[in-house]
Write an enzyme that holds these catalytic residues in place. Structure first.
Site, PDB file in Angstrom:
ATOM      1  CE  LYS A  96       7.636  -0.752  10.906  1.00 22.62           C
ATOM      2  NZ  LYS A  96       8.173  -0.827   9.552  1.00 22.62           N
ATOM      3  CG  ASN A 124      -6.184  -6.148  11.505  1.00 24.65           C
ATOM      4  OD1 ASN A 124      -6.941  -6.846  12.172  1.00 24.65           O
ATOM      5  ND2 ASN A 124      -5.223  -6.654  10.755  1.00 24.65           N
ATOM      6  CE1 TYR A 174       4.706  -2.446  12.326  1.00 27.57           C
ATOM      7  CE2 TYR A 174       3.458  -1.061  13.842  1.00 27.57           C
ATOM      8  CZ  TYR A 174       4.095  -1.240  12.631  1.00 27.57           C
ATOM      9  OH  TYR A 174       4.129  -0.214  11.726  1.00 27.57           O
ATOM     10  CE1 TYR A 230      -3.068   3.064   0.732  1.00 27.23           C
ATOM     11  CE2 TYR A 230      -2.470   2.894   3.059  1.00 27.23           C
ATOM     12  CZ  TYR A 230      -3.116   3.555   2.027  1.00 27.23           C
ATOM     13  OH  TYR A 230      -3.819   4.703   2.292  1.00 27.23           O
ATOM     14  CB  SER A 266       5.299   2.970  13.099  1.00 29.67           C
ATOM     15  OG  SER A 266       4.058   3.129  13.742  1.00 29.67           O
TER      16      SER A 266
END
Ligand code: UFG
Length: 337
Positions: free
Chosen positions: A152, A197, A148, A11, A124
């Site tokens: 990062k 999600n 997650y 994406y 992020s």
């Protein structure tokens, strides 16, 4: 300059490919298609009226990655490939550490082998964790609350160490807020593999009649209307931020860290209202319990990117919703043709 974009069929990566091409550089995709589609690469080709070079390689496969780097000799790398679902990272942390960290190590090593010294990394806002103050600036404490996010942050540390260990290296760490929207052509956009999600893909399913209503996760937060507030950013603005960061990496050595957000937060109810305006559809919703691990509110101080490399987002929430809906209307089944 040839720019390798790992995860370039995904994406965000696909929009970054277009922005890189618009800026006069040549994007080269590396993607294993675990959460993306070869159809996206064909669509990118239509958009730029040329074939986009693409290698079906997993960044965890060091041997194949090195071969691609040796053939391409990139001037820079934009490393977007990685796993990104917070919930899944709690269920299978080892998988997340293995894929995300090994992938980053392999990319940096492949760069070293061919002497590529510039990397832009998709980080992020989740690296900040629970806000001590808002907006988050880049100096905010780093305390991610999910595996997650910790991968990062580990990769950010890894890139700092890599940078210090060599001469004339440059790295830009981009901390994304909440990218939504799609290219205005409707040819590329977000196509989640499984159950959506995130908020916008779910809204799109409801608008298209695939799901009866949106579940709003809590309306008792300390926010103006009680629902969660996020800094949504148009994926095209986000992609332009990568090109600005690339220019910065060419002119500077060392590591720079930048938020990519708009600096403005919107609640879930505000997003629903904006989407209804943009699509002329009703989005029925039901308020349910809070989602575990959600933060009430966060948004960016995005002034550093603007002051340092002149990037600022200019597409508003209505535009984000209109472009997301346009993508969905033109591709009811995503990339499945
Ligand atoms: N929400 C709902 N219903 C849904 C989905 C989301 O009410 O079906 C709400 C959430 O509670 C939250 C807001 O919509 O208040 C946005 O949720 P998203 O799941 O779209 O986004 P998050 O902010 O939770 O997470 C995103 C990325 C993460 C990243 C994080 C911080 O998905 O990868 O931003 O940058 F870590």
């Amino acid at each position: 300059m040839k720019v390798i974009i790992t995860g370039g069929a995904g994406y965000i990566g696909s929009h970054v490919c277009l922005a890189v091409h618009r800026s006069g550089h040549t994007p080269v995709i590396i993607d294993n298609f675990s959460n993306s589609s070869p159809a996206c690469v064909r669509r990118l080709g239509e958009l730029i009226d040329d074939v986009v070079e693409c290698h079906n390689v997993d960044v965890c496969d060091a041997g194949m990655l090195n071969d691609v780097f040796a053939a391409v000799l990139p001037g820079a790398v934009i490393h977007c490939a990685g796993l990104k679902a917070v919930g899944e990272s709690f269920a299978d942390p080892l998988h997340y550490y293995e894929k995300n960290i090994l992938g980053a190590v392999n990319v940096l090593r492949a760069m070293d082998v061919v002497g590529t010294s510039r990397v832009i990394f998709s980080s992020s806002a989740t690296v900040y964790g629970d806000p001590e103050y808002l907006p988050y600036d880049e100096q905010h404490r780093l305390a991610p609350e999910n595996p997650y996010g910790r991968t990062k942050l580990f990769i950010e540390h890894l890139i700092h160490d890599w940078d210090k260990a060599g001469k004339n290296r440059s790295a830009v760490l981009l901390r994304y807020f909440n990218p939504i929207g799609a290219h205005p052509s409707g040819l590329i956009g977000e196509d989640p593999n499984d159950f959506p999600n995130n908020l916008m893909p779910y809204i799109l399913d409801v608008a298209a009649g695939k799901r009866p209503d949106l579940k709003v996760f809590g309306d008792d937060y300390q926010t103006p209307d009680g629902t969660g507030v996020r800094d949504y950013i148009h994926v095209e603005d986000l992609a332009d931020g990568h090109v600005a960061a690339l220019g910065y990496a060419v002119r500077h050595t060392g590591v720079g860290t930048f938020n990519l957000g708009t600096g403005r937060g919107y609640s879930v109810l505000e997003v629903i209202a904006a989407f209804e305006r943009a699509s002329n559809r009703q989005i029925p919703y039901e308020v349910v319990a809070r989602r575990a691990g959600d933060i009430a509110e966060f948004f960016a101080d995005a002034s550093k990117a603007s002051e340092t490399f002149g990037w600022s987002p200019n597409r508003d929430l209505d535009r984000m919703c209109a472009d997301a809906w346009n993508w969905r209307v033109k591709n009811p089944n995503g990339y499945s043709e």
